[in-house]
Write a protein that holds these residues in place. Structure first.
Motif, short mmCIF file in Angstrom:
data_model
loop_
_atom_site.label_atom_id
_atom_site.label_comp_id
_atom_site.label_asym_id
_atom_site.label_seq_id
_atom_site.Cartn_x
_atom_site.Cartn_y
_atom_site.Cartn_z
N GLY A 155 0.73 -1.15 -0.18
CA GLY A 155 0.03 0.24 0.14
C GLY A 155 0.95 1.20 -0.12
N GLU A 156 0.28 2.31 0.45
CA GLU A 156 1.04 3.80 0.57
C GLU A 156 1.88 3.79 1.81
N LEU A 157 2.84 3.97 1.71
CA LEU A 157 4.01 4.09 3.00
C LEU A 157 4.29 5.52 2.96
N ILE A 158 4.19 6.30 4.02
CA ILE A 158 4.60 7.67 4.29
C ILE A 158 5.16 7.75 5.58
N HIS A 159 6.11 8.61 6.02
CA HIS A 159 6.28 9.22 7.23
C HIS A 159 5.60 10.15 7.53
N GLY A 160 5.39 10.61 8.90
CA GLY A 160 4.85 11.93 9.31
C GLY A 160 5.17 13.09 8.66
N ALA A 161 6.40 12.99 8.24
CA ALA A 161 7.16 14.39 7.72
C ALA A 161 6.42 14.51 6.38
N GLN A 162 5.83 13.79 5.65
CA GLN A 162 5.14 13.74 4.38
C GLN A 162 3.68 14.22 4.50
N TYR A 163 3.20 13.93 5.72
CA TYR A 163 1.82 14.24 6.10
C TYR A 163 1.53 15.93 5.85
N LYS A 164 0.48 16.37 5.17
CA LYS A 164 0.42 17.73 5.15
C LYS A 164 -0.99 18.08 5.41
N SER A 165 -2.05 17.19 4.85
CA SER A 165 -3.36 17.63 4.97
C SER A 165 -4.31 16.17 5.24
N PRO A 166 -5.41 16.26 6.08
CA PRO A 166 -6.38 15.17 6.27
C PRO A 166 -7.05 14.62 4.97
N ALA A 167 -6.85 15.45 4.04
CA ALA A 167 -7.40 14.71 2.62
C ALA A 167 -6.55 13.61 2.22
N GLN A 168 -5.36 13.48 2.89
CA GLN A 168 -4.31 12.22 2.36
C GLN A 168 -5.32 11.09 2.93
N PHE A 169 -6.10 10.99 3.73
CA PHE A 169 -6.46 9.76 4.46
C PHE A 169 -7.85 9.56 3.86
N ALA A 170 -8.27 10.21 2.89
CA ALA A 170 -9.79 10.12 2.41
C ALA A 170 -9.87 8.63 1.78
N GLY A 171 -11.00 7.99 2.42
CA GLY A 171 -11.45 6.69 1.81
C GLY A 171 -10.26 5.55 2.12
N LYS A 172 -9.36 5.69 3.05
CA LYS A 172 -8.33 4.83 3.17
C LYS A 172 -8.60 3.82 4.36
N ARG A 173 -8.06 2.77 4.49
CA ARG A 173 -7.73 2.11 5.57
C ARG A 173 -6.31 2.45 6.27
N VAL A 174 -6.31 3.16 7.39
CA VAL A 174 -5.10 3.91 7.97
C VAL A 174 -4.47 3.20 9.09
N LEU A 175 -3.43 2.74 9.01
CA LEU A 175 -2.55 2.50 10.25
C LEU A 175 -1.46 3.57 10.39
N ILE A 176 -1.66 4.00 12.05
CA ILE A 176 -0.62 5.14 12.40
C ILE A 176 0.56 4.15 13.29
N GLN A 177 1.39 4.33 12.73
CA GLN A 177 2.59 3.48 13.73
C GLN A 177 3.28 4.54 14.61
N GLY A 178 3.16 4.50 15.80
CA GLY A 178 3.70 5.38 16.75
C GLY A 178 2.32 6.12 17.62
N CYS A 179 2.75 6.74 18.77
CA CYS A 179 1.86 7.33 19.48
C CYS A 179 2.20 8.68 20.39
N GLY A 180 3.20 9.32 19.60
CA GLY A 180 3.55 10.56 20.41
C GLY A 180 2.64 11.58 20.01
N ASN A 181 3.13 12.91 20.23
CA ASN A 181 2.12 13.75 19.94
C ASN A 181 1.59 14.38 18.59
#
Length: 449
Positions: A155-181
């Motif tokens: 699937g799509e693999l990104i780091h938090g540094a590449q995250y900009k907008s919630p629109a990137q999540f639209a319609g996807k089954r998402v796994l967040i790896q990590g639990c920091g702020n």
């Protein structure tokens, strides 16, 4: 010989460093990769790791510069754009723009007998200049720490540094790896756009709300000074009373005392876990195609894995050996002073709960004062240097047993750190009248403070 110092970076730390050098009449040139000030808080900066929904996790009262408060009406936990405007106003107020060369990349810093050779590139043109000293203020949140997955994800693999907008999540089954702020911020964002949201969490965290009784949590409890162990115990009990145990939300409970790792300031994550909007998962043990297997043997399929796994210290323009690098971070006195190189300073390589930008400004004042005193050959500057040489490997941890994590390698206890900074600053200021005026050729137009 060039008597100027080089300040690398125009984020919050670079700006207060520049301001303090200017106060003490120390000539300098600021070097900034972006076209404006603000560092990562300027989301228009192509090198920024900021995302559109980001806010401060500490309150403005505990974060702002004491003598440059945020404008009246600023939210208690401001959004990134308000902070960018704040730093631009700071730079204008103290006339710092004229001291910076923008769109300038630092390629190399090399020590020599006269100080440092600094090679930069601007508009495709390279030049190498001699500086008396270097102050590195490039921040700590640039180089993603992205652990390899145990398998191949299709699937799509990104780091938090590449995250900009919630629109990137639209319609996807998402796994967040990590639990920091940041991970928790992104998971909360994903709830409103993704088809499903899971979080892979390896260890326990302490979760703090942003407000208690209508007041920012980080402004409470400072009036009463308690012994460290008692404070850890009492604050943990209070938070458990207010928030409950993480295990009540499906998360692991922390197996360490409070403040031995950075807490998560986010109550919405627990809200969504409790409502089933987010599902807590354990550590990832295998990945095949879009199927992820967790430590408890359960499996699930995902379209996106977002690794909110933090950042690592990264200074590509200087040899790590020149920074006295040991383990996960340079070994410096108060995270600033090199044990041998009196003309190299690591500005802002420090994290602490509640330190804020004022604590960093105090650090910058100490460094500027030390440089000014060293220029005059004062005894107090020599005394500080001897302290640095003897104690470079020690941490201002206040007795806290911080977790052995890369992100905690430069973590300090706020009270211990600020007390040490204040002690050295007082000693240098006590010797201030003995300083001979710097030659006019060395002064900035602002003169001495």
């Amino acid at each position: 010989m060039n008597h100027q110092y080089a300040v690398i970076g125009a984020g919050p730390m670079g700006l207060c460093t520049a301001r303090q050098l200017k106060r003490f009449g120390i000539p300098f040139v600021g070097l900034e990769l972006h076209s404006d000030v603000g560092g990562l808080w300027d989301i228009q900066n192509p090198h920024s790791t900021m995302y559109h929904t980001a806010h401060l996790i500490s309150s403005k009262q505990m974060t702002e510069f004491t003598d440059f408060p945020m404008p009246e009406g600023t939210a208690t936990f401001p959004k990134h754009d308000a902070l960018c405007q704040y730093f631009q106003a700071y730079a204008r107020a103290f006339d710092l723009y004229n001291h910076y060369e923008f769109n300038t990349r630092v390629l190399a810093c090399t020590p020599n007998e006269q100080g440092w050779e600094v090679t930069t590139e601007q508009g495709g043109l390279r030049q190498t200049r001699q500086f008396k000293g270097v102050l590195i203020a490039t921040g700590t949140l640039h180089k993603p720490l992205q652990p390899a997955l145990p398998g191949q994800f299709e699937g799509e693999l990104i780091h938090g540094a590449q995250y900009k907008s919630p629109a990137q999540f639209a319609g996807k089954r998402v796994l967040i790896q990590g639990c920091g702020n940041s991970a928790c911020d992104m998971a909360v964002d994903a709830v409103h756009h993704a088809d499903s949201v899971d979080m892979s969490v390896r260890r326990g965290y302490y979760f703090l709300p942003k407000f208690i009784m209508g007041k920012p949590t980080d402004t409470l409890g400072g009036a009463i000074k308690l012994p460290r162990r008692l404070k850890q115990w009492l604050d943990a009990k209070l938070i458990r009373l207010i928030m409950g145990k993480p295990s009540q939300y499906g998360l692991p409970d922390p197996d360490y005392r409070m403040y031995e790792s950075h807490p998560v300031v986010n109550s919405l994550i627990l809200h969504h876990l409790g409502h089933g909007d987010i599902t807590a998962r354990g550590d990832i043990t295998a990945v095949a195609g879009k199927t992820v297997t967790f430590a408890d043997g359960r499996q699930a399929e995902y379209d996106m894995i977002l690794q909110a796994t933090g950042y690592q210290l990264h200074y590509p323009f200087i040899n790590p050996a020149d920074l006295n690098w040991q383990g996960d971070a340079p070994a410096l006195y108060l995270n600033v002073f090199h044990p041998e190189r009196r003309n190299l300073f690591m500005m802002g390589m420090v994290e602490a709960t509640g330190l804020g930008w004022q604590g960093r400004d105090e650090q910058a004042e100490l460094v500027a004062l030390y440089i000014a005193q060293s220029e005059s050959g004062s005894a107090s500057a020599q005394q500080l240097h001897e302290t640095v040489r003897k104690n470079a490997g020690q941490r201002a941890d206040g007795g806290y047993q911080y977790l052995q994590l890369a992100r905690m390698a430069y973590y300090v206890d706020k009270a211990t750190y600020r007390a040490a900074i204040a002690r050295h600053t007082r000693a240098l200021k006590a010797d201030w009248p003995a300083i001979k005026p710097l030659p006019a050729s060395k002064l900035n137009t602002a003169g001495n403070a």
